[in-house]
Design a protein around this motif. Sequence first.
Motif, PDB file in Angstrom:
ATOM      1  N   GLU A 382       0.975  -0.889  -0.303  1.00  0.00           N
ATOM      2  CA  GLU A 382      -0.005  -0.238   0.151  1.00  0.00           C
ATOM      3  C   GLU A 382       0.706   1.630   0.150  1.00  0.00           C
ATOM      4  O   GLU A 382       0.483   2.265  -0.733  1.00  0.00           O
ATOM      5  CB  GLU A 382      -0.885   0.210   0.796  1.00  0.00           C
ATOM      6  CG  GLU A 382      -1.484   1.315   1.103  1.00  0.00           C
ATOM      7  CD  GLU A 382      -3.183   1.159   3.053  1.00  0.00           C
ATOM      8  OE1 GLU A 382      -3.852   2.095   2.758  1.00  0.00           O
ATOM      9  OE2 GLU A 382      -2.800   0.165   3.075  1.00  0.00           O
ATOM     10  N   ARG A 383       1.781   1.165   0.839  1.00  0.00           N
ATOM     11  CA  ARG A 383       3.196   1.801   0.872  1.00  0.00           C
ATOM     12  C   ARG A 383       3.882   2.403  -0.168  1.00  0.00           C
ATOM     13  O   ARG A 383       4.092   3.345  -0.887  1.00  0.00           O
ATOM     14  CB  ARG A 383       3.655   2.458   1.989  1.00  0.00           C
ATOM     15  CG  ARG A 383       3.376   2.269   3.397  1.00  0.00           C
ATOM     16  CD  ARG A 383       4.143   2.481   4.320  1.00  0.00           C
ATOM     17  NE  ARG A 383       3.361   2.042   6.066  1.00  0.00           N
ATOM     18  CZ  ARG A 383       3.964   2.003   7.476  1.00  0.00           C
ATOM     19  NH1 ARG A 383       5.015   2.508   7.311  1.00  0.00           N
ATOM     20  NH2 ARG A 383       3.235   1.900   8.106  1.00  0.00           N
ATOM     21  N   ALA A 386       1.473   3.913  -3.317  1.00  0.00           N
ATOM     22  CA  ALA A 386       1.195   5.412  -2.648  1.00  0.00           C
ATOM     23  C   ALA A 386       2.424   6.275  -3.341  1.00  0.00           C
ATOM     24  O   ALA A 386       2.362   6.819  -3.950  1.00  0.00           O
ATOM     25  CB  ALA A 386       1.152   5.659  -0.910  1.00  0.00           C
ATOM     26  N   GLU A 390       2.445   9.337  -6.311  1.00  0.00           N
ATOM     27  CA  GLU A 390       2.495  10.845  -5.739  1.00  0.00           C
ATOM     28  C   GLU A 390       4.616  11.333  -6.704  1.00  0.00           C
ATOM     29  O   GLU A 390       4.979  12.341  -6.327  1.00  0.00           O
ATOM     30  CB  GLU A 390       3.126  10.324  -4.650  1.00  0.00           C
ATOM     31  CG  GLU A 390       4.421  11.875  -3.422  1.00  0.00           C
ATOM     32  CD  GLU A 390       4.060  11.904  -1.925  1.00  0.00           C
ATOM     33  OE1 GLU A 390       4.613  13.001  -1.161  1.00  0.00           O
ATOM     34  OE2 GLU A 390       4.095  10.274  -0.870  1.00  0.00           O
TER      35      GLU A 390
END
Length: 715
Positions: A382-383, A386, A390
């Motif tokens: 998930e990180r 993300a 970004e």
Amino acid sequence: MFICPNCKMKYEGEGGFCEECGTKLEEISFCPQCGGEKAPDENLCKKCAAAAVAAAEAKEEIATIADTEKGKKKSLKWLALGGVAAAALLLVVAVVIAVVLLVGGKGDKSNNYGIYLKDRELYYTDYSEEGGKQLTAQFISASNNIADEGLAESKYTINSLMSVTSNGNRMFYPDEIDDSGAYTVYYRDLNKKRAEPVVAVENVAAYTINEDGSEMLYIKSKNRTLCYSNFKEEQEIAKDVEIVYTYNGVEKIIYKTYDGSLFLWYKGGESRKIASECEVSNAVGSVNWELNTVYYTKGNSLYRWKEEDNSTVKIGDDILRIICIYTTGEMYFVREQENTVSLMDYVYDDMAEYDAELEEPEEPQYPQKPIYPKLSNFKSMERYLAAVKEYPIKLEEYRFKLKEYNGKLAKYNKAYEEYEQKLFRDGIRESLKETIISEKTYSLCYFDGTKETVLTDELDNYSVRCSYNNAKAVFATEKKVNADKINFMELTNEQAIFEFQQKLNETVRENYAVSGGKVSEITAENATGFRVSTYGEYIAYIEDVTGENVGDLYMVTFEGDELGKAELVDKDVYGGNIGWTQTDRIAYYKNISTGSVFIGDYYIEGKLIAKDIVSNSMFRGDEVYYYTNWNEAKGCGTLNVYINNGDGNYMTFELADAVYEYGFTSDGGVRYLCNRNADNNCGELYVYNNGETVKVDDNVMLIIDPRNYTTRTIR
């Protein structure tokens, strides 16, 4: 021979500057009546103050005799001679009479004498016959190993050790000169043929006598003790005496001791202190002939002491040298200023304010470029997803910051380039500040006896030429051509700085005359050789000078304190040897050739006197004595005389050949050495007088000129 007008030191050879005080040397002149030396600041010598009157009387008598001879010519008409032969004979008679009268002179024969050195001993002669009277038994002591060559070069030292009374009856002379310079003083009564020498005093370093030789002042070599003696008793005056100034023999003296104390002493009295810790015998100190005024230095200040009221006046500070002091109390002197400045002092820094505001710019920081995320760097998917999402946003931000950085970098580079230029200019500034210039400037000043007037602050040092009879002089200034400061931005490199330094040394020369304290510019183009006449009536100079120092000779008359109009005297004149006769007639050379010996054609007031003469001529009144046919290898030539024949016209005739030294006798004759022997440097001594030549002696090394005046300085 030359003399320093300030400290009175004498030099033979070419003129220049005094080795003791640096003052410009002046050529010694000779009294027209007796042939004796006279100081440059005297109209007449001490021996015969009435010389000018006597000369006038002689001229009048010659005119009378010339008229008489004309009468004789008429009475000779009855002789059975052809007209041409008779005229020729009478011309010869007139010439011979003129020569006898004018060359012979009208001096005092009782005071006619000579001293010469032969076989290392002193001899005396009255010039009446061949052979002289030996004076000394051992002139040079056995302890003094001076060689003949050194002795031959000691003429003026030996002169200073001789004295003769004013009537010529008694002669004082040294004998047994040891290696320290001490000697025994003897005297002889010259009017007594069988008189034996008498010891006056032993172990003397210096001495002087009174007018008739009955009294002496002397400095003993031990402890430099100054003493007075009348040959019956001795009086000790002072110890450790450095120098003594005398006037009229021994009646009055001023002396200085080695501790700098200055005293006045009268015969029969006590010493009176004038000053302490002072200096007199230098370029600034001076004592007048009468010893009633003394100029001395103390520290860096010049003072004047006067005997009449025992007063001391401070004249000024930091005076380099006195040019001339006059009997009126006037004087010219030079003051020196030394300025130490940096080259930067000559620069106008037109970038100073701008550079003062410039600081080193801060370099912009390069933006950090984002790195694409790696799964292994994240703990969860998930990180990671993300971060991937970004990343484009961060990349866009980076691109914006990079664009911003490039703009700042361009400004920084421009600013830093300016800053580097400032650093370069600072380096030039530091170099200019570290380039130290030590400049000496000179001021010519006039002192009227009470107050000082600065005539110029831009004096060309040693350019001053003055009359020693009146307060009149000429001088030159050196003014900087580039007096304005240069803009700093013109000094962009080492070559520019070098050229700037060269320009700083460029000067323009201007010439001036001064009478008392009044200055007048001499508007002459490309002029040199400025001279003031003996009595301060005229100024002479060369204009339109070529590279050979040759040009047109002009003369300007002083009309009171003002300068008159310049008048052309002659063309193609050499500017290096302009001078004046004793009667203020201008003398000069043309068509010169310079080498080890200066030779040229000699003129007086536009009239050719002689061709190819050596430039060591001597004057006696209006008479000129000179060499022709100069033999450089042997150092001799033909001695000639240019002389007034009695009716205002002049004639020239030869006196002798192979002459290498000459001078004058007190009764108007000429004595000379000729036919020098190369092996021993000795020659034959002759005297010419009243149309006759007398051989005095052979193997003569030196002609000595003992002084018969009693005002002198002893050391």
